[in-house]
Scaffold this motif. Structure first.
Motif, short mmCIF file in Angstrom:
data_model
loop_
_atom_site.label_atom_id
_atom_site.label_comp_id
_atom_site.label_asym_id
_atom_site.label_seq_id
_atom_site.Cartn_x
_atom_site.Cartn_y
_atom_site.Cartn_z
N CYS A 1 3.27 4.48 9.68
CA CYS A 1 1.88 4.07 9.70
C CYS A 1 1.51 3.75 11.14
N VAL B 1 0.88 -1.17 0.00
CA VAL B 1 0.00 0.00 0.00
C VAL B 1 0.91 1.22 0.00
N SER C 1 -3.51 9.43 4.74
CA SER C 1 -4.75 8.72 4.48
C SER C 1 -4.98 7.65 5.54
N LYS C 2 -6.19 7.13 5.55
CA LYS C 2 -6.57 6.07 6.48
C LYS C 2 -7.16 4.92 5.66
N ARG C 3 -6.80 3.71 6.08
CA ARG C 3 -7.28 2.50 5.40
C ARG C 3 -7.51 1.41 6.45
N TYR D 1 -1.85 6.51 7.61
CA TYR D 1 -0.60 6.62 6.87
C TYR D 1 -0.07 8.04 6.81
N GLU E 1 -7.00 -0.73 11.90
CA GLU E 1 -7.12 0.50 11.12
C GLU E 1 -5.72 1.06 10.95
N ARG F 1 -15.97 -6.26 7.45
CA ARG F 1 -15.74 -4.85 7.11
C ARG F 1 -16.65 -3.89 7.89
N TYR G 1 -9.81 -0.71 8.41
CA TYR G 1 -11.18 -0.78 8.90
C TYR G 1 -11.80 -2.14 8.61
N SER H 1 0.97 5.35 0.02
CA SER H 1 0.18 6.54 0.27
C SER H 1 0.84 7.74 -0.40
#
Length: 139
Positions: free
Chosen positions: A72, A45, A51-53, A106, A103, A127, A55, A47
């Motif tokens: 991160c 991943v 950002s947030k990813r 980044y 969660e 999710r 979850y 960035s």
């Protein structure tokens, strides 16, 4: 048969061998040796802004997260307790066992390497946080 529910205390920071020389360094990752599973899948991943990813949680898949660049902040949750881990060096990784919500937050230049012990399976993902809490028996 339901998978054993893992607690927040099962999260593990793993330090990998780092060989540092004047102009570069080498970090060694070996499946079944310093990675506690045989790797079935890996992905990166990257960035390009903060950002947030994440979850989500997995029912059966373990993940090992390693920040190759930037940082991160990983927030993990077992339904009762939350714990944060800051990943910011490629010689350290966070092992997240199944049934733990995660969660990721980044930095703008983060590159995260993720290694898993299972192939991608959409049915393994939880999710929705309330579905996760129901799965854990919290609600």
């Amino acid at each position: 048969m339901q998978k054993e529910l893992m607690g927040i205390n099962t999260l593990q920071l793993i330090t990998f061998p780092l060989y540092d020389v004047k102009s570069s360094f080498l970090v060694v990752f070996e499946g079944g040796i310093n990675i506690p599973f045989q790797v079935q899948r890996l992905f990166i991943v990257k960035s390009q802004e903060k950002s947030k990813r994440g979850y989500h949680a997995h029912k059966e898949c373990s993940q090992l997260l390693i920040a190759l660049n930037g940082e991160c902040l990983i927030t993990c949750d077992d339904g009762n307790e939350r714990k944060e881990f800051l990943l910011n060096k490629p010689s350290e990784g966070l092992l997240i066992p199944p049934t733990i919500w995660a969660e990721q937050d980044y930095s703008f230049d983060a590159i995260l390497l993720v290694l898993t012990d299972k192939f991608y399976n959409e049915n393994d993902y939880m999710r929705d946080y309330n579905d996760f809490l129901t799965f854990r028996g919290v609600i």
